[in-house]
Enzyme design. Sequence first.
Site, PDB file in Angstrom:
ATOM      1  N   ARG A 159     145.693  24.978   8.203  1.00 44.75           N
ATOM      2  CA  ARG A 159     144.293  24.670   7.842  1.00 44.75           C
ATOM      3  C   ARG A 159     143.332  25.839   7.921  1.00 44.75           C
ATOM      4  NH1 ARG A 159     147.235  21.512   7.594  1.00 44.75           N
ATOM      5  NH2 ARG A 159     147.515  19.209   8.446  1.00 44.75           N
ATOM      6  N   SER A 237     141.325  13.310  10.729  1.00 43.25           N
ATOM      7  CA  SER A 237     141.847  13.978  11.853  1.00 43.25           C
ATOM      8  C   SER A 237     140.589  15.022  12.139  1.00 43.25           C
ATOM      9  CB  SER A 237     142.990  14.841  11.697  1.00 43.25           C
ATOM     10  OG  SER A 237     144.172  13.794  11.229  1.00 43.25           O
ATOM     11  N   GLU A 344     138.629  20.096  13.094  1.00 46.00           N
ATOM     12  CA  GLU A 344     138.868  20.466  11.622  1.00 46.00           C
ATOM     13  C   GLU A 344     137.351  20.379  11.002  1.00 46.00           C
ATOM     14  OE1 GLU A 344     141.847  18.889   9.497  1.00 46.00           O
ATOM     15  OE2 GLU A 344     143.222  18.756  11.135  1.00 46.00           O
TER      16      GLU A 344
END
Length: 353
Positions: A159, A237, A344
């Site tokens: 990520r 998410s 995130e």
Amino acid sequence: MSLAQYTTLGVGGAARWFVEASDEAEILAAVRFARAQGVGCFILGGGSNLLVSDEGFDGVVVRVAGGAPVWAETGDGTGSITAGAGVDWESVVRLAVEKNGSGVECLAGIPGSVGGTPVQNVGAYGQEVSHSIVRVRALDLAAEKAVDLTAAECGFGYRRSIFNTTERGRYAITRVEYRLTIGGKPLLEYRDVKQYFAERAVARPMLSQAAAAVREIRARKGMLLVVDDADSRSAGSFFKNPVVALDGVACLARIAGCRVADVPQFPAGWGYEPEDGMVKLSAAWLIEVAGFSKGFAMGRAGLSTKHVLAIVNLGGATAGEIVALRDAVIEGVRARTGMRLEQEPVLLGFAAG
């Protein structure tokens, strides 16, 4: 111009200036205008991984126009897809599957645009977009010129990339090239995907079946944008799956009152080899161990009724309410398990720190 309408969460205030840009020259002109005004500049993609503050953004927001992805065969058993930053990501996946090119089939149904995929190194169900990226074209805003970066130069990790870490704010992505394997098999590593085909007795699914399966699985979890599904009013998410030392899993099992084998864990991925003794845990599992259940709500912000990993706007939520729920989840997980979750979504318009 209110930014809430340009985000999948549907919250946030207005931008002081809002610009629609269709090419690199227009993006650069907007950046120069922001500098002349002494304010910040933010490049907006699909808004699927973005949380805008209630106060909005006192600067220039540049929304990059869309378009269509382009396929080309390279003659070595692979094909490439080139797409502008504003192109809808799902159109890239559909084109890849149509051309029988494997490499992004498990990334089906992820909302957002092409420009955001290298930034977060978008991934799902065992696949990461960095495995297929060949080249990223971007405007180097410091030098005010276009550059082409190889996948290695993008510094991909879990990520992460240089675009959201060491070089945050330096580049404005304008185009991405992906390489796919023609006739390759779909990736079937994740438990949910394996179980999907096992239940249907499909031993060798095609790429199209794998992509369709992922969309169905995402829909069940509220991770697919559906107009009449309140659970899809989210940023996907909200928390990253933490990577931890394998010897810490036993401690978590004791805390949860379960067997070590019952603690959801996956290969650590980027930067780690199996012998490093690191594994990736399920953030959703940690959230549930901390006592948060599907549908838990604080004011007008809540956890999805389908998947605790998604924070949703229950209707009229403010960014402040989203942040309050985020903080409650992070603190709850920390207090119960000792693990600290990381979010995130990108923050825009919030005070630093």
